[in-house]
Structure formats: C-alpha cells, structure tokens
Design an enzyme around this catalytic site. Structure first.
Site, PDB file in Angstrom:
ATOM      1  N   CYS A  86      70.394  57.563  -0.989  1.00 31.85           N
ATOM      2  CA  CYS A  86      70.003  56.245  -0.474  1.00 31.85           C
ATOM      3  C   CYS A  86      70.222  56.083   1.026  1.00 31.85           C
ATOM      4  O   CYS A  86      69.380  55.507   1.719  1.00 31.85           O
ATOM      5  CB  CYS A  86      70.697  55.135  -1.247  1.00 31.85           C
ATOM      6  SG  CYS A  86      72.492  55.006  -0.989  1.00 31.85           S
TER       7      CYS A  86
ATOM      8  N   HIS B 109      75.167  50.995  -2.227  1.00 29.63           N
ATOM      9  CA  HIS B 109      73.752  51.312  -2.046  1.00 29.63           C
ATOM     10  C   HIS B 109      73.353  50.865  -0.650  1.00 29.63           C
ATOM     11  O   HIS B 109      73.747  49.787  -0.186  1.00 29.63           O
ATOM     12  CB  HIS B 109      72.899  50.607  -3.100  1.00 29.63           C
ATOM     13  CG  HIS B 109      71.431  50.881  -2.967  1.00 29.63           C
ATOM     14  ND1 HIS B 109      70.931  52.156  -2.804  1.00 29.63           N
ATOM     15  CD2 HIS B 109      70.357  50.050  -2.948  1.00 29.63           C
ATOM     16  CE1 HIS B 109      69.607  52.097  -2.705  1.00 29.63           C
ATOM     17  NE2 HIS B 109      69.241  50.829  -2.786  1.00 29.63           N
TER      18      HIS B 109
ATOM     19  N   ASP C 120      63.617  48.588   1.011  1.00 29.22           N
ATOM     20  CA  ASP C 120      64.408  49.628   0.371  1.00 29.22           C
ATOM     21  C   ASP C 120      63.523  50.817   0.001  1.00 29.22           C
ATOM     22  O   ASP C 120      62.737  50.748  -0.946  1.00 29.22           O
ATOM     23  CB  ASP C 120      65.084  49.079  -0.882  1.00 29.22           C
ATOM     24  CG  ASP C 120      66.141  50.026  -1.433  1.00 29.22           C
ATOM     25  OD1 ASP C 120      66.206  51.179  -0.957  1.00 29.22           O
ATOM     26  OD2 ASP C 120      66.892  49.614  -2.327  1.00 29.22           O
TER      27      ASP C 120
END
Length: 577
Positions: free
Chosen positions: A164, A224, A247
C-alpha cells in the site's frame, strides 16, 4: 512547439525556432485553476517537496520511513504522462480522454487505476505473500523515480513488487508532477469492508483463537496508506472542495476497475456515504464496527462483544513545516461521543446498530497492556487487565494467544499462549500476565515486526464472551551516524556508522547502505565485524564528496540475517565552495 518571428520594418523575413515539447499541467498558484491552494507553505510541501515521510507501525508505536518522491527528476514527467496515455480511457476513446484532462477528478481516477496493475499495464505489481523472488521487496524501495523509470523502460511492464505505501507514494509522485497538490496519509487499524455493510465480522476458533479464513470476507490492516489530493469538486457542493482520498491499492472494484476515489474527506467525516467516489468504502476504513464471533469446541457459533471505536486511529501525514507527524484524525472523524458524531453515524445508517451493540456489552472492561516498550530481542510481558463494573462476583476463563501477523492482518505462527481462571470481585480490577520471550517469536516475525495478541474471556456461569485484541510493533534498534569533516561542495568527508546488536544471539552478514541526493550515490559497506555478537557494536566508514550545497539528507540503512530495515536520516548542511 515551433515559433516564427518577423521584423515589422524592411523586407518580410521569417525565422523559425523549435522550442521542444510543451506540457500544460495543473497550477496550484493560479486562483482560476481547479487545484488552487491558497497557502504558499502548503504549495511548497504538497507540490514542490521531492522528499517526504510515510508512516508505518501500529497506532501506539508510529514510526516514519523516508521516501524520495522525485517528481522533478529526469523522465518522471514523461512517465507520469505515460500513466495517462496508457489508461483504458485514453486507449479506447482518446478524444474524450483529451477533453477531460483538465478535470482533476478524472485524472485522479485514472492515476488510482493505473498505479496498480490489476486491470491494465499499470505501474506496480503487488504481492503480500512474502515471496518477492523476481522483484524488489516492497520495504526495499526508497523512492518513486526508479519504479517509474523501470516501468517506462520495460515497455510498461508492471514493476514487482509493491504494497500500500508503495502504491500511495508513486501515486503522490505522479499527482505532484502533474501539478496537483498531494500528500500520503496513514490510517491505523484500517478496515476493509468487503461486503459493504459498514461492519467487519471476525470469526475465531475457540482455544487457538485463530481467525477462520473461510469465513473472512473483511479484514483489518494494522495500517493502510493512501493519497489525498487537493482540488475543487465542481461535481459536488462547494463544501466538499479540498482534500480528497485517492487510493491506488487494489482492494475493491469501482465501475469494474480496481480504483478508489476521489472521495471528499469532509463527506467521510459527515457520513455522506452516497457522494462520489467510493466514500462509503473510505468511511468504513475509518469507522466500521467490529463484531467478534467465536466458533466453540462443539461447533456452535457465539457472538462476543462489538468494538465501536476500534477502527481508524491516529490518522497521520507529514506536517507542512517540519518532519514532524501531523495527526489529522479530526479531519475524518468528529470527537468520540459528540452530537456531530452521532449525526454522522445516522447519515451512514449506523445509528441503530451502534445503539444495539452498546446494549449487549457485558459488565466488563478489558484492556491489554504492555509493561514497557517492545524491542526486537527483548522479552515482552502482556497484561490482560479486567475490571468488573457489575455487582456480582465474576469467574472467568481466560485464553491469551500471541501470533506473528502481516500488516494486512494475515495470521502467522502462534508465538505464545496462556490460559487460566480469573476471579474478579465487584468493582475490583484483576490482571493476568503472559510472558513472551525472544525465542518464542524469533524467526516468526514478518517484514514489519507485528504481533497480534488476542485475549478471550468466557464467563463461566452464563457463558458470555468478551474478546480484546492489540497489535504490537516490535521496535527495531537505532543506528548511530556521525559526519566527520566540514561539508563543502567538492570536498571529501566521511560518515561513521554504528549498530549495536540487541538480540541475545549472534547476527551475521551485517552491512550498511547509504545514499543522499547531492551527497553520495548508493554505497554498500560490510560491517566490521561481519559476525556481531550480542551487545557488540558493528561499524563502517563511508567516504563521499558533496556535489550540491544547502540542506541535504543522508539516508543510512543497516540489515543482517535477523534484522532488516534499521534506518537513520541525517541532516547535512553543505556550504558552497
């Protein structure tokens, strides 16, 4: 672009000049631009700064890693434009794509989809299983430039491997390169709401307290990382201008493609989950309820307690004026228990469920505490602290289990287990301690040194269940770096590097890596000694010659057979010659 000039007087004479390629990008300094940001310090940070910090760890032990965004490095602009040109939209409908390129919402959706490679010839290939053969371990990347350059030079083959923070950092580079203000954001205890019901249901097996994989559609990540981009949302009311969540980590599909955002941060805070794009998914990442279920030894399934304030902790980004961490949780969530928080939950459809979950809470308060900081190599005492808030004596069966886990919540090996009976009088507090030694977890830790401790309490008389859990980051040791000599452009200086082995065993194959823009290209130096006994210091000396003046940063990293990713960032002020 070609330019022709002529003289007003005398015979007509034309001269042509080829200026080269001209690229028109967004302009955060222009009040008429949709990404205008009316703050010079923020423009310098979110558009111009080529270096930054990404936050990792757990919400009670947050640490930064350094990242070189390098949005102005040679070839990064071309690669960023290639990201747009290789998108599905550009390849299938180039005219419409060209028309929409003045819209930051459209650009952010393209970037979100193209940084991952799940649907197209995207930039980064993800991998979470621990096998990084044939590529680069995600934690070994230190910047975006090499990733983007490799992707372009290999004919747009996805670059292995990312997770991530790599996805987010590369997306941040591309957005800044295109003129869109952007920053990386870390959310701790981040929920992945796979079934889109704003609830995460966790199923455990009694005894081992292992998560039942076949029943897990959702997940909780220790942290995250995503990107925020600054823009005006011309498709929404003016209130929703400003920071938007983008994202690029491939988690759920949007319109058939793995992408997420832009979702207005204010809409997330207000619970306006119907607003575009993927606002409901981001709302769940920071607000989802956690319902715990236990599969008993006889096969029956029993509901334990519900966590309503577990998800979305210590939301973090680098501050504008320094390398300090800025906690921006208040931008995503109203104060706990406030009227505004209740209104946000009501808008999101969570109010009734939260009321029910509170009604089912037992007369029990449980906390997991550690007696001191948890360092790799040390023993760790985990205390299950139980308070009886009721008026009756409680007899409880306690099971505590510690497991190594990945940051995405995937269970590893059981490291330690403790079971006992606890008797807690009304109004009293009792505690039980589980000691985990180095040999219990040595060899089991995953890349980010995370351990998850789960404690299950079963009330013997009525069979009520209460579960508590904590993510613990085992801290890695520190590096010592000393600059020897006066830093002047063109003059040789030295860096003395030192690492002390905190483990109760000998470590081998120690080596130091160092690099810094304007200071040194990448250098690798074996430690002396090569085998480092417990408590012994390993050293190395590097020589380099600064090529640029001003404030520079030297990045030093140490690794050996048992410890990786020990890092130090040293500030070096270089004088002109």
């Amino acid at each position: 672009m070609n330019v022709e000039t002529s003289l007003k007087e005398g015979p007509l004479s034309l001269r042509g000049f080829e200026l080269g390629d001209v690229f028109v990008i967004f302009n955060a300094w222009n009040p008429d631009d949709s990404v205008f940001l009316d703050d010079e310090e923020k423009r310098r940070e979110y558009v111009l700064n080529e270096e930054g910090l990404l936050y990792m760890g757990s919400h009670d032990y947050i640490y930064p890693i350094n990242w070189k965004f390098a949005q102005f490095a040679d070839g990064v602009l071309e690669a960023s434009l290639d990201v747009l040109d290789n998108s599905h939209e550009a390849l299938t409908n180039p005219v419409e794509d060209a028309i929409k390129r003045d819209d930051p919402v459209y650009i952010c959706r393209i970037v979100s989809a193209m940084i991952n490679s799940n649907d197209d010839c995207g930039v980064v290939l993800g991998r979470w299983n621990g096998d990084y053969s044939g590529g680069v371990r995600p934690l070994d990347w230190t910047g975006s430039e090499e990733i983007l350059r490799t992707w372009r030079l290999t004919g747009y083959e996805p670059v292995p491997y990312g997770q991530c923070w790599v996805y987010a950092a590369v997306a941040c580079t591309v957005l800044r390169c295109l003129g869109i203000p952007a920053r990386c954001v870390t959310n701790y205890l981040s929920a992945h709401d796979g079934d889109k019901n704003l609830t995460y249901d966790r199923y455990y097996r009694e005894g081992e307290l292992e998560l039942l994989k076949d029943q897990q559609r959702d997940s909780i990540w220790s942290f995250h990382v995503w990107v925020e981009a600054w823009m005006a949302r011309e498709d929404l009311p003016q209130d929703y201008n400003g920071w938007q969540v983008v994202d690029p980590t491939p988690q759920e599909r949007s319109e058939g493609v793995y992408l997420c955002g832009p979702a207005p941060v204010l809409a997330v805070k207000r619970g306006e989950i119907s607003l575009p794009y993927e606002t409901a998914f981001v709302f769940a990442e920071v607000n989802a309820d956690v319902v715990n279920w236990v599969r008993m030894a006889d096969g029956s399934l029993h509901r334990a307690n519900c966590f309503t304030n577990y998800i979305g902790k210590s939301i973090s980004s680098k501050s504008v004026t320094s390398d300090e961490r800025e906690d921006i949780t208040h931008l995503y969530k109203f104060p706990e228990g406030s009227h505004e928080e209740r209104e946000a939950y009501a808008r999101a459809g969570m109010a009734l469920r939260r009321e029910e979950s509170h009604q089912k809470m037992p007369e029990l308060a449980v906390r997991l505490r550690i007696s001191r900081s948890a360092f790799v190599g040390s023993s760790l005492d985990v205390h299950t602290v139980v308070r009886n808030k009721g008026h009756q004596r409680m007899v409880l069966e306690l099971t505590s289990v510690a497991r190594a886990v990945t940051y995405t919540g995937q269970c590893g090996v059981e490291c330690c287990k403790h079971s006992c009976e606890m008797v807690v009088e009304p109004g009293e507090v009792s505690r039980e301690t589980m000691r985990m030694k180095y040999e219990d977890y040595a060899g089991h830790l995953t890349d980010l040194n995370l351990i998850r401790v789960t404690s299950l309490l079963k009330e013997k008389e009525f069979g009520e269940l209460f579960l508590e859990e904590r993510h613990i980051t085992m801290e890695i040791p520190k590096l010592e770096v000393m600059i020897i000599g006066e830093p002047i452009v063109g003059r040789e200086i030295k860096a003395e590097m030192s690492f002390t082995n905190p483990l109760p065993v000998t470590v081998t194959r120690g080596k130091f890596h160092l690099e810094g823009e304007g200071l040194s290209e990448m250098q690798i130096h074996p430690s002396s000694p090569t085998d480092i006994e417990s408590g012994e210091a390993a050293t190395a000396t590097a020589t380099f010659t600064p090529s640029l003046s001003g404030i520079r940063f030297l990045f030093v990293k140490f690794e050996c057979n048992r410890i990786k990713d020990v890092q130090k960032k040293s500030r070096v002020i270089v004088q002109s010659n």
